[in-house]
Write an enzyme that holds these catalytic residues in place. Sequence first.
Site, mmCIF file in Angstrom:
data_model
loop_
_atom_site.group_PDB
_atom_site.id
_atom_site.type_symbol
_atom_site.label_atom_id
_atom_site.label_comp_id
_atom_site.label_asym_id
_atom_site.label_seq_id
_atom_site.Cartn_x
_atom_site.Cartn_y
_atom_site.Cartn_z
ATOM 1 N N GLY A 243 0.765 -1.244 0.000
ATOM 2 C CA GLY A 243 0.000 0.000 0.000
ATOM 3 C C GLY A 243 0.791 1.286 0.000
ATOM 4 O O GLY A 243 0.198 2.367 -0.029
ATOM 5 N N GLU A 281 4.348 -6.390 2.486
ATOM 6 C CA GLU A 281 4.301 -7.019 1.149
ATOM 7 C C GLU A 281 4.018 -5.893 0.145
ATOM 8 O O GLU A 281 2.884 -5.638 -0.211
ATOM 9 C CB GLU A 281 3.263 -8.153 1.097
ATOM 10 C CG GLU A 281 1.915 -7.795 1.706
ATOM 11 C CD GLU A 281 0.947 -8.960 1.732
ATOM 12 O OE1 GLU A 281 1.380 -10.107 1.766
ATOM 13 O OE2 GLU A 281 -0.277 -8.684 1.707
ATOM 14 N N GLY A 283 4.185 -3.789 -3.396
ATOM 15 C CA GLY A 283 4.234 -3.962 -4.842
ATOM 16 C C GLY A 283 4.663 -2.674 -5.524
ATOM 17 O O GLY A 283 5.810 -2.491 -5.915
ATOM 18 N N ARG A 284 3.704 -1.742 -5.630
ATOM 19 C CA ARG A 284 3.913 -0.520 -6.402
ATOM 20 C C ARG A 284 5.202 0.223 -6.020
ATOM 21 O O ARG A 284 5.965 0.634 -6.887
ATOM 22 C CB ARG A 284 2.712 0.423 -6.177
ATOM 23 C CG ARG A 284 2.712 1.655 -7.068
ATOM 24 C CD ARG A 284 1.508 2.554 -6.727
ATOM 25 N NE ARG A 284 0.275 1.816 -6.732
ATOM 26 C CZ ARG A 284 -0.488 1.614 -7.803
ATOM 27 N NH1 ARG A 284 -0.138 2.132 -8.960
ATOM 28 N NH2 ARG A 284 -1.601 0.908 -7.710
ATOM 29 N N CYS A 359 -9.862 2.352 -30.553
ATOM 30 C CA CYS A 359 -11.056 3.044 -31.067
ATOM 31 C C CYS A 359 -12.001 3.368 -29.913
ATOM 32 O O CYS A 359 -13.169 2.965 -29.937
ATOM 33 C CB CYS A 359 -11.797 2.157 -32.045
ATOM 34 S SG CYS A 359 -10.732 1.180 -33.069
ATOM 35 N N TYR A 388 2.085 -2.156 -11.997
ATOM 36 C CA TYR A 388 0.682 -2.085 -12.415
ATOM 37 C C TYR A 388 0.568 -1.318 -13.731
ATOM 38 O O TYR A 388 -0.255 -0.404 -13.862
ATOM 39 C CB TYR A 388 -0.190 -1.432 -11.336
ATOM 40 C CG TYR A 388 -0.110 -2.133 -9.990
ATOM 41 C CD1 TYR A 388 -0.686 -3.391 -9.819
ATOM 42 C CD2 TYR A 388 0.544 -1.570 -8.910
ATOM 43 C CE1 TYR A 388 -0.617 -4.043 -8.597
ATOM 44 C CE2 TYR A 388 0.621 -2.210 -7.694
ATOM 45 C CZ TYR A 388 0.036 -3.450 -7.544
ATOM 46 O OH TYR A 388 0.108 -4.097 -6.340
HETATM 47 C C1 LIG Z 1 -3.186 -8.500 -0.283
HETATM 48 C C2 LIG Z 1 -2.326 -7.534 -0.987
HETATM 49 N N1 LIG Z 1 -1.063 -7.359 -0.569
HETATM 50 C C3 LIG Z 1 -0.219 -6.493 -1.181
HETATM 51 C C4 LIG Z 1 -0.638 -5.757 -2.273
HETATM 52 C C5 LIG Z 1 0.332 -4.804 -2.914
HETATM 53 O O1 LIG Z 1 -0.123 -3.518 -2.748
HETATM 54 P P1 LIG Z 1 0.765 -2.286 -3.247
HETATM 55 O O2 LIG Z 1 1.156 -2.548 -4.628
HETATM 56 O O3 LIG Z 1 -0.155 -1.122 -3.091
HETATM 57 O O4 LIG Z 1 1.959 -2.209 -2.322
HETATM 58 C C6 LIG Z 1 -1.949 -5.892 -2.739
HETATM 59 C C7 LIG Z 1 -2.426 -5.113 -3.879
HETATM 60 O O5 LIG Z 1 -3.563 -5.057 -4.229
HETATM 61 C C8 LIG Z 1 -2.810 -6.808 -2.086
HETATM 62 O O6 LIG Z 1 -4.074 -6.984 -2.503
#
Ligand SMILES: Cc1ncc(COP(=O)(O)O)c(C=O)c1O
Length: 412
Positions: A243, A281, A283-284, A359, A388
């Site tokens: 997040g 955990e 991601g972004r 289109c 993403y």
């Molecule tokens: C359960 C869970 N963990 C981790 C993430 C990664 O989130 P972020 O990319 O915002 O760090 C997500 C993204 O939707 C998620 O659903």
Amino acid sequence: MELRMDAVFGRLRAGLQDALAEAREPLCAYVYDMQALHAHAARTMAALPQQCELFYAIKANSELPVLRTLAPLVHGFEVSSGGELAWVREHFPHTPVIFSGPGKLDGELQAALELGVDGLHLESVHEIERLGSLAARRADVAPGGRVPVLLRINLALDGLAETRLMMGGKPTPFGIPAAGLPAALARLRAYPQLALRGFHFHLLSHQLDAQAHLRLMASYLRQVKLWCAQHGLDIGHINVGGGIGVNYREEQAQFDWQGFCSELARLMQQEAMPGVKLRFELGRYMTAWCGYYAMEVIDIKASYGKTYVVGRGGTHHFRTPPAQGHSHPFHVMPVEAWPYPYARPQAQDTAVSVVGQLCTPKDVLAFDVPVSRVRCGDVLVFPLAGAYAWHISHHDFLRHRHPHQWYLHAEA
Ligand SMILES: Cc1ncc(COP(=O)(O)O)c(C=O)c1O
């Protein structure tokens, strides 16, 4: 956080000029700066307080060079489907994996039992029952004979500061509402093959405010301490989710990860839970900065007072702008070669919208952006395209050719 446009532009320019010279059609590519990814991930990990772990949520970008760069740096990978689990296990048989996500199939739970995971995050009582039943039928569920599970809880908190993307704190399909915890624990106890290792929270994404995120961490710590005392639990982990956001609108105003980590270290001392680790955990935040989406300008036209720049590609490759509802920042890379005998279409000292080849009027990557000059044949480079981006896009809509994927310094 710096975008290193100058440094990257130098390398991009050299590569793109060669590619343009050889190309038989207008250019469209993802370019990943693996050195930048390595440096950013190493800095992020170095700031982590003791008793914290960081897993990379591969849903943000699961390309192999990205995973190969991150695997030696992070504590493991977070996967959210059987496909991601199989991908990681095929290429990284020894990297620790945790498995999240709603609506897991029996086959996916079974695969987690067979392949072995460091933690399975369970989202509902029915999921507890299904995993428990599957595990009860196996003699070899884990080295210790028990499957490590965390319960994902949707926690409603007073004064929770909302972001643009909320997965909890209110009615959502994710996790078990806090009031359902006693029933979930009772069902878990019915399966001795399952071992409760902790709690999992992922209430939000796009967090840009470090102080608000610290308050959230404090709420998690206090709540889990209370549950452990109330229910006599002995746990090892609090998974605080991902997040951490990326500011696409103001590139200089990013989440203060270093400041967040130093204050988190103090918070963890105050709220000590001996032997309990905090696990992120992310991601972004890990991969957004390393990726660039580059598109050659095919056409430029004026329509009822607006100027449109049509690029090779579009939101079927790079869905991040419409997914986030923003105008994505971009840079114009001038290209001098012009193969046609007539004057080159261009827009000068005006605001433009950048669209793709689809289109649909929704195929917009940037809107009303002032530019000093952009010409057909120039290349537009969109930074912050490493997370993403390609992986959330509808690649085969209209069956256009996929973009090239280039990895600068893939050996990093
Ligand atoms: C359960 C869970 N963990 C981790 C993430 C990664 O989130 P972020 O990319 O915002 O760090 C997500 C993204 O939707 C998620 O659903």
